[in-house]
Scaffold this motif. Structure first.
Motif, PDB file in Angstrom:
ATOM      1  N   PHE A  40       0.819  -1.215   0.000  1.00 28.70           N
ATOM      2  CA  PHE A  40       0.000   0.000   0.000  1.00 28.70           C
ATOM      3  C   PHE A  40       0.851   1.262   0.000  1.00 28.70           C
ATOM      4  CE2 PHE A  40      -3.301  -2.939   1.526  1.00 28.70           C
ATOM      5  CZ  PHE A  40      -4.347  -2.551   0.707  1.00 28.70           C
ATOM      6  N   PHE A  41       1.918   1.249   0.749  1.00 26.37           N
ATOM      7  CA  PHE A  41       2.777   2.430   0.847  1.00 26.37           C
ATOM      8  C   PHE A  41       3.418   2.745  -0.503  1.00 26.37           C
ATOM      9  CE2 PHE A  41       6.907   4.414   1.716  1.00 26.37           C
ATOM     10  CZ  PHE A  41       6.524   5.479   2.510  1.00 26.37           C
ATOM     11  N   LEU A  42       4.102   1.768  -1.069  1.00 28.28           N
ATOM     12  CA  LEU A  42       4.776   2.000  -2.342  1.00 28.28           C
ATOM     13  C   LEU A  42       3.776   2.210  -3.471  1.00 28.28           C
ATOM     14  CD1 LEU A  42       7.590  -0.697  -2.065  1.00 28.28           C
ATOM     15  CD2 LEU A  42       7.808   1.764  -1.710  1.00 28.28           C
ATOM     16  N   GLY A  43       2.691   1.425  -3.454  1.00 30.57           N
ATOM     17  CA  GLY A  43       1.691   1.563  -4.508  1.00 30.57           C
ATOM     18  C   GLY A  43       1.051   2.930  -4.531  1.00 30.57           C
ATOM     19  N   SER A  44       0.758   3.470  -3.348  1.00 34.00           N
ATOM     20  CA  SER A  44       0.136   4.792  -3.282  1.00 34.00           C
ATOM     21  C   SER A  44       1.044   5.862  -3.867  1.00 34.00           C
ATOM     22  CB  SER A  44      -0.202   5.141  -1.826  1.00 34.00           C
ATOM     23  OG  SER A  44      -1.172   4.261  -1.309  1.00 34.00           O
ATOM     24  N   PHE A  45       2.309   5.816  -3.508  1.00 38.29           N
ATOM     25  CA  PHE A  45       3.255   6.786  -4.058  1.00 38.29           C
ATOM     26  C   PHE A  45       3.447   6.607  -5.562  1.00 38.29           C
ATOM     27  CE2 PHE A  45       4.473   7.694   0.295  1.00 38.29           C
ATOM     28  CZ  PHE A  45       4.821   9.033   0.233  1.00 38.29           C
ATOM     29  N   TYR A  46       3.496   5.352  -5.984  1.00 34.65           N
ATOM     30  CA  TYR A  46       3.713   5.090  -7.408  1.00 34.65           C
ATOM     31  C   TYR A  46       2.530   5.596  -8.240  1.00 34.65           C
ATOM     32  CZ  TYR A  46       4.171   2.503 -11.802  1.00 34.65           C
ATOM     33  OH  TYR A  46       4.245   2.159 -13.132  1.00 34.65           O
ATOM     34  N   LEU A  57      -9.117   6.976  -8.352  1.00 35.98           N
ATOM     35  CA  LEU A  57      -8.581   5.959  -9.257  1.00 35.98           C
ATOM     36  C   LEU A  57      -7.591   5.057  -8.527  1.00 35.98           C
ATOM     37  CD1 LEU A  57      -8.275   4.666 -11.993  1.00 35.98           C
ATOM     38  CD2 LEU A  57      -6.642   6.461 -12.622  1.00 35.98           C
ATOM     39  N   THR A  58      -6.760   5.647  -7.689  1.00 40.27           N
ATOM     40  CA  THR A  58      -5.811   4.839  -6.921  1.00 40.27           C
ATOM     41  C   THR A  58      -6.538   3.850  -6.023  1.00 40.27           C
ATOM     42  OG1 THR A  58      -4.180   6.623  -6.922  1.00 40.27           O
ATOM     43  CG2 THR A  58      -3.934   4.926  -5.238  1.00 40.27           C
ATOM     44  N   GLY A  59      -7.596   4.312  -5.367  1.00 38.25           N
ATOM     45  CA  GLY A  59      -8.390   3.419  -4.528  1.00 38.25           C
ATOM     46  C   GLY A  59      -9.004   2.279  -5.316  1.00 38.25           C
ATOM     47  N   LEU A  60      -9.491   2.575  -6.514  1.00 41.51           N
ATOM     48  CA  LEU A  60     -10.071   1.525  -7.361  1.00 41.51           C
ATOM     49  C   LEU A  60      -9.011   0.519  -7.796  1.00 41.51           C
ATOM     50  CD1 LEU A  60     -12.485   3.640  -9.594  1.00 41.51           C
ATOM     51  CD2 LEU A  60     -13.108   2.043  -7.767  1.00 41.51           C
ATOM     52  N   LEU A  61      -7.796   1.003  -8.038  1.00 42.37           N
ATOM     53  CA  LEU A  61      -6.723   0.098  -8.434  1.00 42.37           C
ATOM     54  C   LEU A  61      -6.302  -0.813  -7.286  1.00 42.37           C
ATOM     55  CD1 LEU A  61      -4.492   2.493 -10.572  1.00 42.37           C
ATOM     56  CD2 LEU A  61      -5.924   0.610 -11.393  1.00 42.37           C
ATOM     57  N   VAL A  65      -6.549  -5.763  -4.593  1.00 38.06           N
ATOM     58  CA  VAL A  65      -5.732  -6.143  -3.443  1.00 38.06           C
ATOM     59  C   VAL A  65      -6.624  -6.631  -2.306  1.00 38.06           C
ATOM     60  CG1 VAL A  65      -4.096  -5.312  -1.713  1.00 38.06           C
ATOM     61  CG2 VAL A  65      -3.910  -4.536  -4.074  1.00 38.06           C
ATOM     62  N   ALA A  66      -7.695  -5.892  -2.033  1.00 36.42           N
ATOM     63  CA  ALA A  66      -8.625  -6.291  -0.972  1.00 36.42           C
ATOM     64  C   ALA A  66      -9.290  -7.626  -1.300  1.00 36.42           C
ATOM     65  CB  ALA A  66      -9.681  -5.203  -0.770  1.00 36.42           C
ATOM     66  N   ILE A  67      -9.695  -7.771  -2.549  1.00 37.99           N
ATOM     67  CA  ILE A  67     -10.348  -9.016  -2.965  1.00 37.99           C
ATOM     68  C   ILE A  67      -9.380 -10.190  -2.865  1.00 37.99           C
ATOM     69  CG2 ILE A  67     -11.407 -10.219  -4.909  1.00 37.99           C
ATOM     70  CD1 ILE A  67     -12.470  -7.483  -5.839  1.00 37.99           C
TER      71      ILE A  67
END
Length: 208
Positions: A40-46, A57-61, A65-67
């Motif tokens: 989550f940390f790296l993905g959010s920044f990326y 859009l980031t949340g949808l991407l 991960v949650a699923i």
């Protein structure tokens, strides 16, 4: 820890913390949370800082991960009796390593989403295995304390994961390059592989 050893009625028994299944559960929950935070940390920044995606859009991407986490946890519940906790814990870590390596080495929006979803499936397995390992070996009156200890190391894993990943990925967090993201994801993948080996060694054979 020294205070608990000397207390007449210790809050946490040192004997409980020394039990091998509890140690394994602590180790696995620590690694699971550290890897999840890395995702989550790296993905959010990326997605947001480097690619310029908005928060929605980031949340949808991150929805896959949650699923994937829920799917991994569900699969672990079904497979634990068949494979055993030792094999399942190591498998979860190796799946996490594969997903992180995929995201890091083939860094792109598609590879990142697929890779972190695979990694999340592995961590979903680890959450189940960690709890089952730590709590399956304690008496009913010790379950609350054991659960509290596991939850504490859940928080330690999050702190450690964020600290290590931010240090390794610093060049990408402060600039326009992706090399830091790649390095951090590969480091996380390597740590997961090492953890899988350790898990195989330290998990008791009698733990099912």
């Amino acid at each position: 820890m020294l205070r608990q050893r000397r207390a007449a009625t210790p809050l946490v028994s040192m004997e409980l913390l020394a039990r091998q299944p509890v140690v394994v559960g602590i180790f696995l929950i620590f690694m699971a949370t550290a890897l999840m935070v890395a995702v989550f940390f790296l993905g959010s920044f990326y997605f947001q800082q480097h690619l310029g995606y908005n928060p929605i859009l980031t949340g949808l991407l991150f929805l896959p991960v949650a699923i994937a986490t829920m799917a991994g946890a569900n699969a672990a519940g079904r497979l634990v009796a068949k494979l055993g906790l030792r094999a399942l814990g190591a498998t979860g870590l190796l799946v996490g390593a594969a997903g992180l390596a995929l995201a890091g080495l083939l860094l792109s929006p598609v590879a990142a989403v697929i890779g972190v979803a695979i990694a999340a499936a592995g961590t979903g397995v680890l959450f189940v295995v960690a709890s089952a390992t730590a709590l399956g070996s304690v008496a009913p009156e010790e379950a609350g304390v054991a659960s509290g200890v596991v939850s504490t190391f859940h928080e330690f894993g999050a702190s450690a994961g964020a600290a290590v990943m931010s240090s390794v990925a610093a060049v990408s967090l402060t600039g326009g390059t992706t090399s830091g993201f790649t390095a951090a994801l590969v480091v996380a993948a390597g740590a997961a592989v090492v953890a899988a080996v350790i898990t195989t060694i330290i998990t008791p054979r009698t733990t099912t």
